[in-house]
Write an enzyme that holds these catalytic residues in place. Structure first.
Site, PDB file in Angstrom:
ATOM      1  N   ARG A   1       9.245   0.975  27.839  1.00 38.87           N
ATOM      2  CA  ARG A   1      10.034   1.424  29.001  1.00 38.87           C
ATOM      3  C   ARG A   1      10.797   0.286  29.672  1.00 38.87           C
ATOM      4  NH1 ARG A   1       6.017   6.237  31.252  1.00 38.87           N
ATOM      5  NH2 ARG A   1       7.011   7.832  29.964  1.00 38.87           N
TER       6      ARG A   1
ATOM      7  N   ASP B   1       3.769   5.324  35.693  1.00 37.72           N
ATOM      8  CA  ASP B   1       4.802   6.179  35.102  1.00 37.72           C
ATOM      9  C   ASP B   1       6.096   6.196  35.917  1.00 37.72           C
ATOM     10  OD1 ASP B   1       3.189   6.887  32.977  1.00 37.72           O
ATOM     11  OD2 ASP B   1       2.354   8.633  33.989  1.00 37.72           O
TER      12      ASP B   1
ATOM     13  N   GLY C   1       0.480  11.038  24.438  1.00 36.91           N
ATOM     14  CA  GLY C   1      -0.589  10.037  24.346  1.00 36.91           C
ATOM     15  C   GLY C   1      -1.831  10.514  25.072  1.00 36.91           C
TER      16      GLY C   1
HETATM   17  C1  S3P Z   1      -2.455   9.273  31.973  1.00 30.33           C
HETATM   18  C2  S3P Z   1      -2.663   7.922  32.019  1.00 30.33           C
HETATM   19  C3  S3P Z   1      -1.590   6.932  31.938  1.00 30.33           C
HETATM   20  C4  S3P Z   1      -0.222   7.555  32.178  1.00 30.33           C
HETATM   21  C5  S3P Z   1      -0.056   8.845  31.433  1.00 30.33           C
HETATM   22  C6  S3P Z   1      -1.106   9.848  31.872  1.00 30.33           C
HETATM   23  C7  S3P Z   1      -3.616  10.174  32.044  1.00 30.33           C
HETATM   24  O1  S3P Z   1      -1.591   6.344  30.659  1.00 30.33           O
HETATM   25  O2  S3P Z   1       0.801   6.657  31.803  1.00 30.33           O
HETATM   26  O3  S3P Z   1       1.230   9.397  31.649  1.00 30.33           O
HETATM   27  O4  S3P Z   1      -3.419  11.388  32.259  1.00 30.33           O
HETATM   28  O5  S3P Z   1      -4.750   9.691  31.905  1.00 30.33           O
HETATM   29  P1  S3P Z   1      -2.504   5.046  30.298  1.00 30.33           P
HETATM   30  O6  S3P Z   1      -3.912   5.464  30.254  1.00 30.33           O
HETATM   31  O7  S3P Z   1      -2.002   4.612  28.951  1.00 30.33           O
HETATM   32  O8  S3P Z   1      -2.193   4.057  31.387  1.00 30.33           O
END
Ligand code: S3P
Length: 448
Positions: free
Chosen positions: A358, A327, A101
């Site tokens: 989760r 996380d 993501g």
């Molecule tokens: C991340 C932001 C978080 C986190 C992901 C890494 C990042 O996600 O859960 O593992 O590197 O910006 P969200 O922006 O969806 O909270």
């Protein structure tokens, strides 16, 4: 690659004391950003300590498709010859971000203000996740997106040929959304402003400043107001990627629940936007100390020393802390199972849209393993049983989610009967050395 191949079933069993030093790999968030910002600078950025997990390798491959020269020099050293802000070429292939993501959302932001069309896809987990949270603000710059129903991948973005800057209040606490808007703002003239009510990890802001962008953050009644001046010339950097506190969480939590353990996890960043888990564990009575506290690259860093903690107790985790440990809730729920009393975790709706839901994934496995869990749309409560009392003895689904797989494997190191996961393959996305590292500390963990 988005396909993870055949499932890799794994098992862990009650382990002797864990001891020694756990050198966890580089930070995933900073690794993605190093490659993307390196690709947007003019000249050669060098990186040491890059996380060579599949998520980051997918981002490296994507940056090559946009025209950057990305070279693996061996031993965690990488070089990126960037093409400059606005210099991305149109890829001649679909960009496959695998399980990541962070990768897909940040890259969408980075290309949104260039006159190119790009089609994105991912694995079965990523293709279920919401992308409108990123494409909605990118539309303010003039970028168009067409994807599947529900704003899901595969999706094509047509970058703005004549971008305008944006002013955007992020509606959910998400560093990915904030970062996508800032990266898009790089190639828009004038000032892009992002406002976040809750502070999320601030690596993008810090690294943009390091690369020479004009960026400032003001804390107001509305939250953090971040202002970026568009069209900077980003200067290439040398980046020494710190170790990942989210990976450190696994050996730390394992040491707290396995009798007799004493483990040191060196050089872990304690940036307040990332360190919420460690504060929470200490509030639960964990014997977790910070040794050799120091500053490295402007960030607070310490060697974490975690020892078996016989008197863990449940607590109420403050919702305002959620973003700084988002996380880490899966592995926290494991520690909470070995604590006495209830651990209540409110304000965590975002957990439902991660690599898996989760809350559902952990609640199913914990209940099957004999631990009581209550949950609602944005909260959950683990009814801890205390040390020695957690039955275990089940196989849990990892739902293509690395942190779910690692959490249940940590759990099995202290349950009465072994714990298994149907697929440990996704662990390679963020912590490719998890199995040998944990085995080296004395954990009984293996592929089955
Ligand atoms: C991340 C932001 C978080 C986190 C992901 C890494 C990042 O996600 O859960 O593992 O590197 O910006 P969200 O922006 O969806 O909270």
């Amino acid at each position: 690659m988005s396909s993870h191949g055949d499932p890799i079933p794994m098992t862990s069993a009650a382990s002797g004391p864990l001891s020694g030093r756990a050198d966890v790999p580089g930070d995933k968030s900073i690794s993605h950003r190093s490659l993307i910002l390196g690709a947007m600078a003019v000249g050669e950025t060098t990186i040491t300590g890059l996380l060579e997990g599949q998520d980051v390798l997918d981002t490296a491959r994507a940056m090559r498709a946009f025209g950057a020269e990305v070279t693996d020099l061996g031993g965690g050293k990488w070089s990126v010859h960037g093409v400059g802000v606005g210099g991305f070429a149109e890829p001649d292939q679909v960009i496959d971000c695998g399980n990541s993501g962070t990768g897909v959302r940040l890259i969408m932001g980075a290309m949104a203000t260039s006159p190119i069309s790009v089609t994105f896809t991912g694995d079965a987990s990523l293709n279920k996740r919401p992308m409108a949270r990123v494409t909605d603000p990118l539309a303010l710059f003039g970028c168009e997106a067409v994807g599947r129903s529900g704003g899901r991948l595969p999706m094509t973005l047509v970058g703005a040929a004549d971008p305008v800057p944006a002013h955007y209040t992020v509606p959910v606490p998400s560093a990915q959304v904030k970062s996508a808007v800032l990266l898009a703002g790089l190639n828009a003239p004038g000032e892009t402003v992002v406002i976040e009510a809750e502070a999320t990890r601030d690596h993008t802001e810090r690294m943009l400043a390091g690369f020479g962008a004009e960026i400032s953050t003001e804390v107001t009644d509305e939250g953090r107001v971040i202002t970026l001046k568009g069209r900077p010339e980003l200067r290439p950097q040398h980046i020494d990627v710190p170790r990942d506190p989210s990976s450190a969480a696994f050996p730390v939590c394992a040491a707290l629940i396995v009798p007799g353990s004493d483990v040191v996890v060196p050089t872990i960043g304690l940036n307040p936007t990332r360190a919420g888990l460690f504060t929470t564990l200490r509030e639960m009575g964990a014997d977790l100390t910070y040794e050799n506290e120091r500053l490295e690259g402007g960030e607070p860093v310490a060697d974490l020393r975690a020892r078996f903690s016989p008197d863990l107790h449940g607590i109420e985790v403050p919702p305002e802390r959620a973003a700084s440990m988002i996380d880490e809730y899966p592995v926290l729920s494991v520690v909470a199972s070995f604590a006495k009393g209830e651990t209540h975790m409110p304000g965590v709706k975002e957990l439902r849209v991660k690599e898996s839901d989760r809350i559902a994934a952990m609640a199913d496995g914990l209940r099957a393993a004999g631990v009581g869990v209550e949950d609602g749309p944005d909260w959950w409560t683990v009814l801890g049983l205390g040390h020695g009392n957690v039955p275990g003895g089940v196989t849990c689904a990892s739902h293509l989610d690395h942190r779910i797989a690692m959490s249940f494997l940590v759990m099995g190191m202290a349950t009465q009967k072994p714990m298994s996961v149907d697929d440990g393959g996704p662990i390679a996305t963020s912590f490719p050395i998890f199995e040998p590292l944990m085995a080296g500390l004395g954990a009984k963990v293996r592929r089955t």
